[in-house]
Write a protein that holds these residues in place. Sequence first.
Motif, mmCIF file in Angstrom:
data_model
loop_
_atom_site.group_PDB
_atom_site.id
_atom_site.type_symbol
_atom_site.label_atom_id
_atom_site.label_comp_id
_atom_site.label_asym_id
_atom_site.label_seq_id
_atom_site.Cartn_x
_atom_site.Cartn_y
_atom_site.Cartn_z
ATOM 1 N N PHE A 153 0.834 -1.196 0.000
ATOM 2 C CA PHE A 153 0.000 0.000 0.000
ATOM 3 C C PHE A 153 0.874 1.254 0.000
ATOM 4 O O PHE A 153 0.609 2.208 -0.734
ATOM 5 N N GLU A 154 1.918 1.259 0.827
ATOM 6 C CA GLU A 154 2.820 2.420 0.889
ATOM 7 C C GLU A 154 3.526 2.641 -0.441
ATOM 8 O O GLU A 154 3.771 3.794 -0.830
ATOM 9 N N LEU A 155 3.865 1.570 -1.147
ATOM 10 C CA LEU A 155 4.447 1.733 -2.486
ATOM 11 C C LEU A 155 3.443 2.406 -3.422
ATOM 12 O O LEU A 155 3.804 3.292 -4.206
ATOM 13 N N GLY A 156 2.188 1.986 -3.342
ATOM 14 C CA GLY A 156 1.154 2.631 -4.148
ATOM 15 C C GLY A 156 1.034 4.107 -3.829
ATOM 16 O O GLY A 156 0.935 4.946 -4.730
ATOM 17 N N ASP A 176 3.523 8.282 -10.802
ATOM 18 C CA ASP A 176 3.313 7.309 -11.868
ATOM 19 C C ASP A 176 2.024 6.562 -11.550
ATOM 20 O O ASP A 176 2.013 5.677 -10.695
ATOM 21 N N VAL A 177 0.931 6.913 -12.236
ATOM 22 C CA VAL A 177 -0.363 6.308 -11.915
ATOM 23 C C VAL A 177 -0.420 4.828 -12.260
ATOM 24 O O VAL A 177 -1.108 4.066 -11.582
ATOM 25 N N VAL A 178 0.313 4.402 -13.290
ATOM 26 C CA VAL A 178 0.336 2.978 -13.647
ATOM 27 C C VAL A 178 1.004 2.177 -12.530
ATOM 28 O O VAL A 178 0.478 1.150 -12.087
ATOM 29 N N PHE A 238 -1.295 -0.740 -5.624
ATOM 30 C CA PHE A 238 -2.576 -0.784 -4.936
ATOM 31 C C PHE A 238 -3.289 -2.103 -5.238
ATOM 32 O O PHE A 238 -3.921 -2.692 -4.361
ATOM 33 N N ASN A 239 -3.206 -2.560 -6.468
ATOM 34 C CA ASN A 239 -3.838 -3.817 -6.854
ATOM 35 C C ASN A 239 -3.236 -4.989 -6.071
ATOM 36 O O ASN A 239 -3.969 -5.823 -5.528
ATOM 37 N N ILE A 240 -1.928 -5.045 -5.992
ATOM 38 C CA ILE A 240 -1.267 -6.128 -5.263
ATOM 39 C C ILE A 240 -1.602 -6.049 -3.773
ATOM 40 O O ILE A 240 -1.880 -7.067 -3.134
ATOM 41 N N ALA A 241 -1.599 -4.844 -3.217
ATOM 42 C CA ALA A 241 -1.955 -4.668 -1.801
ATOM 43 C C ALA A 241 -3.393 -5.108 -1.553
ATOM 44 O O ALA A 241 -3.693 -5.732 -0.528
ATOM 45 N N ALA A 242 -4.289 -4.809 -2.488
ATOM 46 C CA ALA A 242 -5.681 -5.230 -2.348
ATOM 47 C C ALA A 242 -5.789 -6.746 -2.365
ATOM 48 O O ALA A 242 -6.538 -7.335 -1.572
ATOM 49 N N SER A 302 -8.143 -3.227 2.184
ATOM 50 C CA SER A 302 -9.373 -2.646 1.644
ATOM 51 C C SER A 302 -9.157 -1.195 1.204
ATOM 52 O O SER A 302 -9.753 -0.732 0.228
ATOM 53 N N ARG A 303 -8.291 -0.479 1.918
ATOM 54 C CA ARG A 303 -7.985 0.916 1.543
ATOM 55 C C ARG A 303 -7.306 0.957 0.173
ATOM 56 O O ARG A 303 -7.596 1.847 -0.645
ATOM 57 N N ALA A 304 -6.412 0.006 -0.089
ATOM 58 C CA ALA A 304 -5.747 -0.060 -1.394
ATOM 59 C C ALA A 304 -6.770 -0.312 -2.496
ATOM 60 O O ALA A 304 -6.688 0.282 -3.577
ATOM 61 N N ALA A 305 -7.750 -1.164 -2.221
ATOM 62 C CA ALA A 305 -8.792 -1.442 -3.211
ATOM 63 C C ALA A 305 -9.590 -0.183 -3.521
ATOM 64 O O ALA A 305 -9.920 0.085 -4.681
#
Length: 88
Positions: free
Chosen positions: A24-27, A39-41, A47-51, A56-59
């Motif tokens: 999540f912190e990387l996102g 970098d939005v990509v 965020f996808n991997i964290a989800a 849930s916050r990453a999602a």
Amino acid sequence: MARFEMLEQGFGTMGSTAQADILFELGMMYATGRDCDADVVAAHKWFNIAAIKGSSRAAELRSELSASMSKVDIAKALRDAREWMTAH
């Protein structure tokens, strides 16, 4: 561009909550441009991997970010996340 490798021994055995927090912190880092170029990509990827790991916050943030991304960028982010998950 900042890069954070998680190749340290033990990352795979770390609790899923701790993994999700790190991912999540990387996102957040890529989404906000903290210590790197925004970098939005890459942000979507992390965020996808964290989800997937249970954040849930990453999602939620991944969903918000997707609204402003092109289909091509979303596809690249998903592909990058899949490649990372396969390798790790």
